[in-house]
Design a protein around this motif. Structure first.
Motif, short mmCIF file in Angstrom:
data_model
loop_
_atom_site.label_atom_id
_atom_site.label_comp_id
_atom_site.label_asym_id
_atom_site.label_seq_id
_atom_site.Cartn_x
_atom_site.Cartn_y
_atom_site.Cartn_z
N MET A 230 1.53 14.41 16.93
CA MET A 230 0.60 13.93 18.01
C MET A 230 0.10 12.20 17.66
SD MET A 230 -1.76 16.79 19.21
CE MET A 230 -2.81 16.83 17.90
N SER A 231 0.07 12.13 16.53
CA SER A 231 -0.37 10.82 16.05
C SER A 231 0.67 9.81 16.41
CB SER A 231 -0.80 10.70 14.70
OG SER A 231 -1.30 9.46 14.38
N SER A 232 1.99 10.12 16.11
CA SER A 232 3.13 9.42 16.28
C SER A 232 3.70 9.09 17.87
CB SER A 232 4.55 9.90 15.57
OG SER A 232 4.29 9.97 14.23
N MET A 233 3.23 10.10 18.60
CA MET A 233 3.45 9.89 20.01
C MET A 233 2.41 8.81 20.51
SD MET A 233 3.95 13.90 21.18
CE MET A 233 5.44 14.82 20.97
N VAL A 234 1.12 9.20 20.10
CA VAL A 234 -0.06 8.13 20.50
C VAL A 234 0.27 6.64 20.21
CG1 VAL A 234 -2.61 7.46 20.20
CG2 VAL A 234 -1.93 10.10 20.50
N ALA A 235 1.08 6.48 18.88
CA ALA A 235 1.35 5.54 18.44
C ALA A 235 2.45 4.72 19.11
CB ALA A 235 1.46 5.42 17.09
N GLY A 236 3.13 5.46 19.95
CA GLY A 236 4.60 4.97 20.67
C GLY A 236 5.57 5.02 19.86
N ARG A 237 5.58 5.98 18.66
CA ARG A 237 6.62 6.27 17.61
C ARG A 237 7.50 7.52 17.89
NH1 ARG A 237 3.16 3.91 12.71
NH2 ARG A 237 3.02 1.58 13.39
N PRO A 238 8.05 7.76 19.10
CA PRO A 238 8.86 8.96 19.15
C PRO A 238 9.68 9.66 18.32
CG PRO A 238 9.73 7.46 20.73
CD PRO A 238 8.73 6.79 19.97
N LEU A 239 10.51 8.77 17.61
CA LEU A 239 11.24 9.14 16.38
C LEU A 239 10.64 9.71 15.15
CD1 LEU A 239 13.90 6.17 16.47
CD2 LEU A 239 13.93 8.46 17.99
N TRP A 240 9.68 9.16 15.10
CA TRP A 240 8.72 9.56 13.90
C TRP A 240 8.13 10.95 14.34
CZ3 TRP A 240 9.10 9.21 8.87
CH2 TRP A 240 9.39 7.81 8.38
N SER A 241 7.69 11.16 15.61
CA SER A 241 7.07 12.31 16.16
C SER A 241 8.18 13.68 15.86
CB SER A 241 6.76 12.36 17.55
OG SER A 241 7.78 12.14 18.33
N CYS A 242 9.64 13.27 15.94
CA CYS A 242 10.61 14.28 15.76
C CYS A 242 10.67 14.66 14.47
CB CYS A 242 11.91 13.60 16.15
SG CYS A 242 12.23 13.17 17.96
N VAL A 243 10.62 13.73 13.42
CA VAL A 243 10.59 13.87 12.19
C VAL A 243 9.34 15.06 11.58
CG1 VAL A 243 10.26 12.92 9.74
CG2 VAL A 243 11.87 11.67 11.56
N PHE A 244 8.32 14.68 11.91
CA PHE A 244 6.95 15.14 11.70
C PHE A 244 7.03 16.89 12.41
CE2 PHE A 244 5.13 11.05 11.03
CZ PHE A 244 4.99 11.11 9.56
N PHE A 245 7.57 16.71 13.49
CA PHE A 245 7.39 18.09 14.41
C PHE A 245 8.48 19.10 13.39
CE2 PHE A 245 8.31 21.24 17.52
CZ PHE A 245 7.22 21.76 17.61
N VAL A 246 9.72 18.61 13.08
CA VAL A 246 10.54 19.29 12.20
C VAL A 246 9.83 19.84 11.13
CG1 VAL A 246 12.93 19.20 10.97
CG2 VAL A 246 12.74 18.33 13.25
N GLY A 247 9.11 18.80 10.57
CA GLY A 247 8.36 19.37 9.25
C GLY A 247 7.46 20.62 9.38
N ALA A 248 6.84 20.29 10.70
CA ALA A 248 5.67 21.48 10.94
C ALA A 248 6.70 22.87 11.37
CB ALA A 248 5.35 21.17 12.36
N LEU A 249 7.81 22.90 11.77
CA LEU A 249 8.61 23.94 11.97
C LEU A 249 9.12 24.49 10.74
CD1 LEU A 249 10.74 23.07 15.35
CD2 LEU A 249 9.04 24.71 15.26
N GLY A 250 9.70 23.58 10.01
CA GLY A 250 10.16 23.77 8.63
C GLY A 250 8.99 24.35 7.70
#
Length: 587
Positions: A230-250
């Motif tokens: 969510m923080s990456s989305m708020v910061a306008g960094r969608p690619l980092w949001s993908c990385v972090f969400f894969v981490g959450a799923l992982g």
């Protein structure tokens, strides 16, 4: 004559600037007798001395120490499975995973003795368990000795395991929450002091403390990756949001509760206001690469086992692989890799366990109270759960897709995860932590500390921890439950210790109908505790009080879902857009 100095001392910018001029965020209230402003609820009064005079770099360590004190104090009590044969609960499950990942080949992780807490979490949990097993074994080899350490309840092991939860949380979850609230509050126009109040409220969230540091789990690692998303989305960094969400799923598969909202937002920013094909391709590539990085150590380990001559032909074929219309040659070089991938997926998604295992405050368990669902086939119940979940998640995801705005992300995450909790398949009572997190961070939004938001966030949290009381009671956590939850309620000005969020005539207050609903739910929770403590259930209905807990919780959580959905719709501007269109047509 001395020349006049041209130096002008820098004007100090007060942290509370804006807070005193406009009572918009809910920290201050008007004292009608003295016509002065006063702290609106006890948590504001607690942090009042730091307002405008103390640097945030002094306040923040104090908050972290206070939050840590309550976490460690909770960890001194019981935990899941303490001296409770035959399976010894979640503590033993986590310890056992450290044991097998430390000693067994990678190819055995998802196959080894599945009857005794077989590994059924994704790979990041396995890596985390391996690391903690390696570190713990250097301290005491007996803690994770293969086969010999089962059901071990050594006090020094308890300290190590508790410390591992504490350190994991302070390395991942807490930094993610701090960064998110800084970004989100700035986006919302909330000053630093008010954001600090919201931060302390989030870190003192009772359900998270009691489950991870009392019952014993590592949920905050997954939640930390989610907050970073969510923080990456708020910061306008969608690619980092993908990385972090894969981490959450992982780390935990239940992060799928958030997946539809993540997908809706990322797809929305790729097509609205105009189609951005390059952004779409980058998001897809980064997501795929993140999964590759997640699985790479596991697959390399499997490949090394094959190189050493580890046989995989004797391993059972998982149902997901057996159901394929093609047959695989078990002598082929790729068979072992496919087998391991299929088994990890099979273990992560436990469809064979049924619609629900224990009593949980969602619609399926509530319906089962009056109409027994076990007489229906498992496939029918799976399809029913899929349909109900799809219907419930569609509105928030559609809104976020059409209006992919940063400030809507927490509400969309909350509404989507409430939908999953209420309607999905194989939900545990502990899964309520997922919708509680994005709903609680709303305290850092514009007006987030006003009674309207604070009362709903407070109700969700108090109801969430109350529905887990039967679980916490089994773990001998009644004292921490009452202390932590009542302290949080007092600090936020919530029942049963305070009614500041429900006073008449205050700024941002609730309407009478909402107050009646909330106070009746609080009354039901308090009355339930009295009855459960002093009146035994009928012998022919030993689960009566637990069932009552489920029914009240389901109703309350359903209201929280609709509240999040309504506010998401209202803040999205879709309604105003339609009104503007109709006004234009009439002209």
């Amino acid at each position: 004559m001395a020349s006049q100095s041209t130096h002008k001392p820098r004007r100090r910018r007060k942290i509370e600037e804006g807070s005193l001029a406009h009572v918009t965020h809910g920290t201050l209230d008007l004292d009608r007798s003295t016509h002065t402003r006063k702290p609106a609820f006890p948590l504001v009064a607690f942090l009042w001395p730091a307002k405008g005079t103390v640097s945030q770099w002094v306040t923040l360590p104090l908050i972290l120490m206070a939050a840590g004190l309550f976490r460690w104090s909770t960890s001194l009590w019981g935990y899941s499975g303490y001296q409770s044969p035959p399976m010894h609960g979640d503590f033993e499950a986590q310890r056992h995973w450290m044991e097998i990942t430390k000693h067994l080949p990678v190819s055995q992780w998802y196959f080894h003795d599945l009857q005794w807490w077989g590994l059924d979490y994704p790979l990041l949990t396995a890596y985390h368990s391996w690391l903690l097993g390696v570190i713990g074994s250097t301290i005491n080899t007996e803690w994770f000795a293969l086969y010999k350490s089962r059901a071990l309840d050594d006090p020094s092991l308890k300290i190590y395991m508790r410390a591992s939860v504490f350190v994991s949380e302070y390395l991942i979850y807490i930094p993610a929450v701090i960064i998110f609230l800084r970004r989100f509050s700035k986006l919302q126009g909330v000053n630093i002091w008010e954001a600090t109040i919201a931060l302390l409220a989030v870190l003192m969230q009772p359900a998270t403390i009691l489950i991870d540091h009392g019952h014993f789990q590592y949920n905050t690692v997954m939640l930390g990756f989610t907050v970073a998303t969510m923080s990456s989305m708020v910061a306008g960094r969608p690619l980092w949001s993908c990385v972090f969400f894969v981490g959450a799923l992982g780390f935990k598969q239940m992060a799928l509760f958030y997946a539809p909202a993540v997908f809706a937002y990322l797809l929305g920013i790729c097509v609205i206001p105009k189609i951005d094909l390059m952004r779409f391709l980058l998001i897809a590539v980064v997501t795929v690469l993140s999964f590759v990085v997640l699985y790479l150590p596991f697959l390399l380990g499997v490949g090394y086992d094959l190189y050493r001559g580890e046989s995989m032909q004797d391993l059972p074929v998982p149902p997901v692989l057996a159901s394929l219309p093609i047959s695989l040659n078990d002598d082929s070089w790729y068979y072992g890799v496919i087998l391991q991938l299929a088994q990890s997926i099979h273990r992560i998604f436990p469809f064979a366990r049924g619609l629900f295992e224990d009593k949980v405050a969602n619609i399926w368990c509530a319906i089962h109270t009056f109409h027994k669902l076990h007489k229906y086939s498992g496939s029918l119940l799976q399809r029913a759960a899929l349909l109900a979940t799809s219907v419930a998640i569609a509105p928030p995801c559609l809104i976020l897709f059409l209006k992919p705005r940063k400030e809507l992300v927490p509400l969309a995450f909350a509404a989507t995860s409430w939908a999953f909790f209420l309607c999905s398949y194989q939900v545990h009572e502990k899964n309520v932590l997922l919708p509680l997190l994005p709903m609680t961070v709303l305290l850092g939004s514009t007006g987030g500390l006003l009674p309207y938001v604070r009362a709903w966030v407070g109700l969700a949290n108090m109801l969430g921890v109350w529905t887990m009381f039967p679980l916490l009671k089994r773990d001998e956590l009644r004292v921490p439950y009452f202390v932590i939850s009542l302290l949080w309620a007092y600090l936020l000005g919530l029942p049963p210790l305070s009614l500041s969020a429900y006073h008449e005539g205050i700024t941002g207050g609730l309407n009478l109908f909402t107050k009646i609903i909330h106070l009746n739910i609080y009354l039901a929770m308090a009355g339930w505790h009295v009855i459960e403590a002093f009146i035994p259930p009928p012998k022919d209905k030993p689960d009566l009080w637990t069932v009552a807990n489920v029914l009240v919780g389901t109703v309350g959580f359903g209201l929280c879902y609709f509240w999040c959905l309504w506010n998401l719709f209202k803040q999205s501007g879709l309604w105003q857009s339609e009104k503007a269109k109709s006004k234009t047509k009439s002209q």
